[in-house]
Design an enzyme around this catalytic site. Structure first.
Site, PDB file in Angstrom:
ATOM      1  CB  SER A   6      -7.005 -37.840  17.068  1.00 53.65           C
ATOM      2  OG  SER A   6      -7.196 -36.494  17.343  1.00 53.65           O
ATOM      3  CB  THR A  37      -7.615 -27.239  11.576  1.00 56.72           C
ATOM      4  OG1 THR A  37      -8.062 -27.757  12.767  1.00 56.72           O
ATOM      5  CG2 THR A  37      -8.453 -27.762  10.611  1.00 56.72           C
ATOM      6  CG  HIS A  89      -1.927 -36.499  15.849  1.00 57.86           C
ATOM      7  ND1 HIS A  89      -3.219 -36.324  15.620  1.00 57.86           N
ATOM      8  CD2 HIS A  89      -1.841 -36.204  17.340  1.00 57.86           C
ATOM      9  CE1 HIS A  89      -4.031 -36.032  17.007  1.00 57.86           C
ATOM     10  NE2 HIS A  89      -2.794 -35.927  17.899  1.00 57.86           N
ATOM     11  CG  ASP A 138       6.108 -40.437  13.925  1.00 57.63           C
ATOM     12  OD1 ASP A 138       6.134 -39.854  12.987  1.00 57.63           O
ATOM     13  OD2 ASP A 138       6.566 -40.149  15.117  1.00 57.63           O
TER      14      ASP A 138
END
Length: 399
Positions: free
Chosen positions: A235, A253, A270, A272
């Site tokens: 990610s 999702t 994620h 932040d």
């Protein structure tokens, strides 16, 4: 306008003195970089660094003709000896413009970090923007004319490139050159790959560039799939690929799981990490999004999209799966793959690689593993760039 990069490294240079890290250990020979300094048409020196005169000589130039020395940031460490004949180094107040005897015009650009950026316009009208380390322009208006070249801290401040793109100051033909390179990214192929994802490039110390001369801008892949195992860094790798672009649509999702504090902590971490200018959409309805025009899309992730799709077709029930669920899932996957093939948007998608571990103990687990493998393969076939992330290291599988 001729630009010679006497150095392209961070203020402490690369490798850093006495630093034992892996990046510094490999930054030897042609990969070593002195602190960034720019010589413009032999008349203007931007940032005075140790060994500037020797660096100019190695590049086939001299500092004899320099009529102005400007600093972009506070220079820490021991005082730098001023080579004989050079004017005293100084800084220009924000917004002030100088006209040099050579005909160059230099305007000081305000930054959001201690330091000053400089816009240099040649007598013939070519425009160069040079930014200090760790800084981005402050208060940019939209609709600016694109520079022929931007020299900036692309690795340390990708959002500076995003801001310049949003304002029009970086256009489709702008040559973006990365400087102030530190040990945050290993040199060589990994640095080249990271910069290319931002539409930028790096050059060795001593390189002379012609501002306004055509140079092929790195081709940013329009469709990218990033795969890897749990906590591999996939990610983060996907987010890096769009860090230099404004107005990204982040498509989550996974949805919201009421009462699940661990899931909420993951989502918060994620969120932040993402730039404040990015927008978020929580949906699994990807086909209409891909059909629309709009900014780049980051989909995180396909494995959760597949979980939702399998829920909808009753894939966990053997009878429903055999009767119509498998056929319905194939149709959903085909629609998504066709949308990826036809989309005009820049897309970066994240997925999980689950086929390399222990065989799931349940039929439903094996069914999910198999379907995700098929989805990943079909999606990857439509992407120009495919990456496998292992232990935080991105391996290029395609592109």
């Amino acid at each position: 306008m001729e630009l010679t990069l006497l150095g392209t490294g961070a203020p402490a240079g690369l490798p850093r003195p006495d630093c034992p890290c892996a990046a510094c250990a490999t930054a030897r020979g042609p990969q070593a970089r002195a602190a960034t300094a720019l010589l413009v048409d032999g008349a203007l020196l931007l940032d005075l660094t140790p060994g500037a005169a020797l660096a100019a000589a190695r590049a086939g130039h001299s500092l004899v003709g320099v009529r102005q020395v400007l600093l972009t940031h506070p220079h820490d460490g021991p005082a730098v000896d001023l080579p004989a004949g050079l004017p005293t180094a100084g800084r220009v107040p924000d917004g002030r413009e100088l006209t040099l005897i050579s005909g160059h015009r230099v305007r000081a650009v305000p930054m959001d970090h201690p330091g000053t950026g400089y816009e240099v316009t040649s007598p013939d009208g070519e425009r160069l923007l040079y930014l200090p380390p760790g800084a981005a322009p402050a208060g940019l208006a939209e609709g600016l004319a694109a520079y022929e070249m931007v020299v900036a801290d692309v690795v340390g401040r990708p959002d500076a490139v995003a801001r310049l793109r949003a304002s029009g100051a970086i256009g489709s033909t702008t040559d973006v050159v990365a400087v102030h390179l530190d040990h945050d990214v290993p040199c060589g192929p990994e640095l080249t790959r990271r910069l290319a994802a931002s539409g930028a490039r790096a050059v060795p110390d001593g390189t002379t560039l012609i501002v306004g001369e055509y140079h092929a801008v790195p081709d940013v892949p329009r469709r990218t799939l990033v795969t890897g195992g749990a906590r591999s860094g996939k990610s983060l790798e996907a987010e890096r690929r769009l860090g230099a672009f404004p107005d990204v649509l982040y498509v989550a999702t996974g949805g919201v799981r009421e009462g699940d504090t661990e899931w909420a902590a993951r989502i918060a971490a994620h969120r932040d990490r993402r730039p404040g200018s990015w927008r978020t959409a929580e949906t699994c309805d990807l086909v209409p999004l891909l059909a629309e025009d709009g900014p780049p899309v980051l989909i995180d992730c396909l494995s959760l999209w597949l979980t939702d799709a399998m829920d909808r077709v009753g894939a966990w029930d053997d009878e429903r799966w055999a009767a119509a669920g498998e056929r319905a899932l194939r149709e959903r996957v085909s629609e998504l793959v066709a949308a990826v093939r036809a989309t005009a948007r820049t897309v970066v998608a994240v997925t999980n690689e689950v086929g390399s571990g222990v065989v799931p103990a349940t039929a439903s687990g094996r069914r999910f593993r198999d379907e995700l493998g098929r989805l990943n393969a079909a999606f990857a076939d439509e992407c120009e760039h495919v990456l496998l992330v292992v232990a935080g290291q991105a391996l290029v599988l395609r592109g």
